[in-house]
Write an enzyme that holds these catalytic residues in place. Structure first.
Site, short mmCIF file in Angstrom:
data_model
loop_
_atom_site.label_atom_id
_atom_site.label_comp_id
_atom_site.label_asym_id
_atom_site.label_seq_id
_atom_site.Cartn_x
_atom_site.Cartn_y
_atom_site.Cartn_z
N CYS A 23 51.40 78.45 -14.22
CA CYS A 23 50.96 77.62 -15.11
C CYS A 23 51.70 76.11 -15.03
CB CYS A 23 51.26 78.18 -16.45
SG CYS A 23 49.93 79.44 -16.52
N GLU A 40 44.09 71.87 -6.65
CA GLU A 40 44.62 73.32 -6.47
C GLU A 40 44.00 74.39 -7.10
OE1 GLU A 40 49.00 71.69 -5.29
OE2 GLU A 40 48.75 72.18 -7.44
N1 SAH Z 1 44.10 72.26 -20.18
C1 SAH Z 1 43.90 73.87 -20.54
C2 SAH Z 1 44.47 74.60 -19.32
C3 SAH Z 1 45.75 74.35 -18.79
S1 SAH Z 1 46.82 75.45 -17.90
C4 SAH Z 1 44.88 74.05 -21.62
O1 SAH Z 1 45.52 73.41 -22.33
O2 SAH Z 1 45.09 75.50 -21.91
C5 SAH Z 1 46.83 76.94 -18.68
C6 SAH Z 1 47.93 77.17 -19.58
O3 SAH Z 1 49.35 76.76 -18.99
C7 SAH Z 1 48.28 76.31 -20.91
O4 SAH Z 1 48.59 77.05 -22.04
C8 SAH Z 1 49.00 75.34 -20.69
O5 SAH Z 1 49.57 74.68 -21.78
C9 SAH Z 1 49.95 76.11 -19.81
N2 SAH Z 1 51.15 75.39 -19.23
C10 SAH Z 1 51.05 74.07 -18.91
N3 SAH Z 1 52.44 73.57 -18.39
C11 SAH Z 1 52.98 74.50 -18.28
C12 SAH Z 1 54.23 75.01 -17.80
N4 SAH Z 1 55.05 73.87 -17.36
N5 SAH Z 1 54.81 76.07 -17.99
C13 SAH Z 1 54.08 77.06 -18.58
N6 SAH Z 1 52.87 77.00 -19.19
C14 SAH Z 1 52.40 75.85 -18.82
#
Ligand code: SAH
Length: 345
Positions: free
Chosen positions: A340, A89
């Site tokens: 996110c 996605e």
């Molecule tokens: N693996 C990378 C990219 C992940 S997505 C990382 O860990 O940074 C980007 C951001 O979204 C990250 O900070 C991740 O922790 C956050 N994220 C993941 N799940 C989420 C959720 N359910 N709600 C809000 N943010 C989330």
């Protein structure tokens, strides 16, 4: 057994070993042209080369399977099917200045198993090739001008889709180079978000080929036990290593525009009280020149709850009062599961 997927560059070098070195650059320039959708539009390259490309290399390395659009039409989520059938996605979101941010995936799935993240629940299927990463940008560039608006532009790329970018280091680095070389995005317009894989963060500091893009570290707690509980991949001595690394990063790379960002999802009753705010302030004071981006939790697991607006304000104010630069991230695309951590196939 399936043939491994090749990058366009590897294919080209095998197919045309005698072509002059500028040819690849012409090909890349054509691929990133905002209005091109076919090899035969790339008139700078010889007809015979174009023909071979047209026969063997699709213009985009995936096909679109589905498109989801938010009610306000400020978030679009695309589902792509890769050449080996895996699905990824990719999201585009509009800010209030009518500029668009593309959120790219770097892996199919993710191995990190963060408890709050939907992608983490699928496990890792495979790394994306650099082409599959940059093609997400290329797709949105074409889609934006043909379906959304001819005047609006992509201003930022964030590696915040599916996957852990630093677990796919080489391909992400290659994709960053392509984005910087063939688009008008400057290095402060690209952010790589990472769970904080320390050996890879160390590598960035000494890697002359790593471009100076922005880095965001998904901290989510400054308390070691809590962090380990929500991010099982977290190292036992993560904070000691992070502090040492951050200081080296500040010396070597960071300047005013290249500050570090710590991302912090607020989870009710887990990391959102005064004790956690205090721990975060203490950590930030040790590191300095770090911004905190508080992220409202997008529900992916019913066992975890959103922090209330009131508690979120408390947390933000506590940080502000203690001299921390802090913002709250606006959440996009919740209703189309494009926010996110909601990306999952
Ligand atoms: N693996 C990378 C990219 C992940 S997505 C990382 O860990 O940074 C980007 C951001 O979204 C990250 O900070 C991740 O922790 C956050 N994220 C993941 N799940 C989420 C959720 N359910 N709600 C809000 N943010 C989330």
């Amino acid at each position: 057994m399936n043939e491994p997927l090749l990058t366009r560059l590897t294919w080209f070098q095998k197919q045309f070993p005698l072509e002059p070195s500028f040819r690849w650059k012409q090909i890349q320039t054509g691929l990133f042209h905002p209005n091109f959708t076919d090899w035969h539009q790339v008139l700078t390259i010889p007809f015979s080369v174009r023909n071979k490309l047209k026969e063997e290399i699709p213009w985009l390395s995936f096909v679109i399977q589905n498109m989801f659009v938010s009610k306000e039409k400020n978030t679009y989520k695309a589902l792509f099917s890769l050449q080996d059938g895996f699905l990824i996605e990719s999201v585009i979101m509009k800010n209030t200045r009518k500029q668009w941010t593309v959120c790219v995936s770097s892996q199919v799935g993710c191995a990190m198993r963060c408890t709050f993240c939907a992608t983490g629940k699928m496990g890792l299927k495979r790394n994306l090739l650099s082409d599959e990463i940059v093609d997400q940008y290329r797709f949105w560039q074409i889609y934006l001008s043909s379906h959304i608006s001819t005047s609006e532009r992509i201003s930022n790329v964030v590696f915040m889709g599916m996957g852990e970018p630093l677990a796919n280091y080489e391909s992400v680095r290659e994709a960053l180079h392509d984005l910087l070389a063939f688009t008008s995005l400057g290095s402060t317009r690209i952010t790589v978000s990472t769970v904080g894989i320390i050996p890879r963060l160390e590598q960035i500091l000494t890697d002359p080929k790593w471009p100076a893009v922005r880095l965001a570290i998904s901290l989510h707690s400054a308390d070691p036990i809590t962090r380990k509980q929500i991010i099982p991949s977290s190292y036992d001595d993560f904070f000691k290593k992070l502090i040492t690394w951050s200081k080296k990063y500040q010396e070597k790379i960071a300047h005013r525009r290249q500050h570090l960002t710590f991302e912090y999802i607020l989870l009710r009753g887990i990391n959102d009280d005064e004790h956690h705010a205090k721990a975060l302030v203490k950590l930030i004071h040790l590191i300095t020149n770090v911004r905190v981006n508080l992220i409202p939790y997008n529900i992916t697991d019913p066992a975890l709850k959103k922090t209330s607006k009131q508690q979120m304000d408390f947390f933000q104010n506590y940080l502000k009062e203690h001299g921390v630069q802090v913002t709250i991230r606006k959440s996009f695309g919740d209703e189309i599961q494009a926010a996110c951590g909601q990306l999952v196939i």
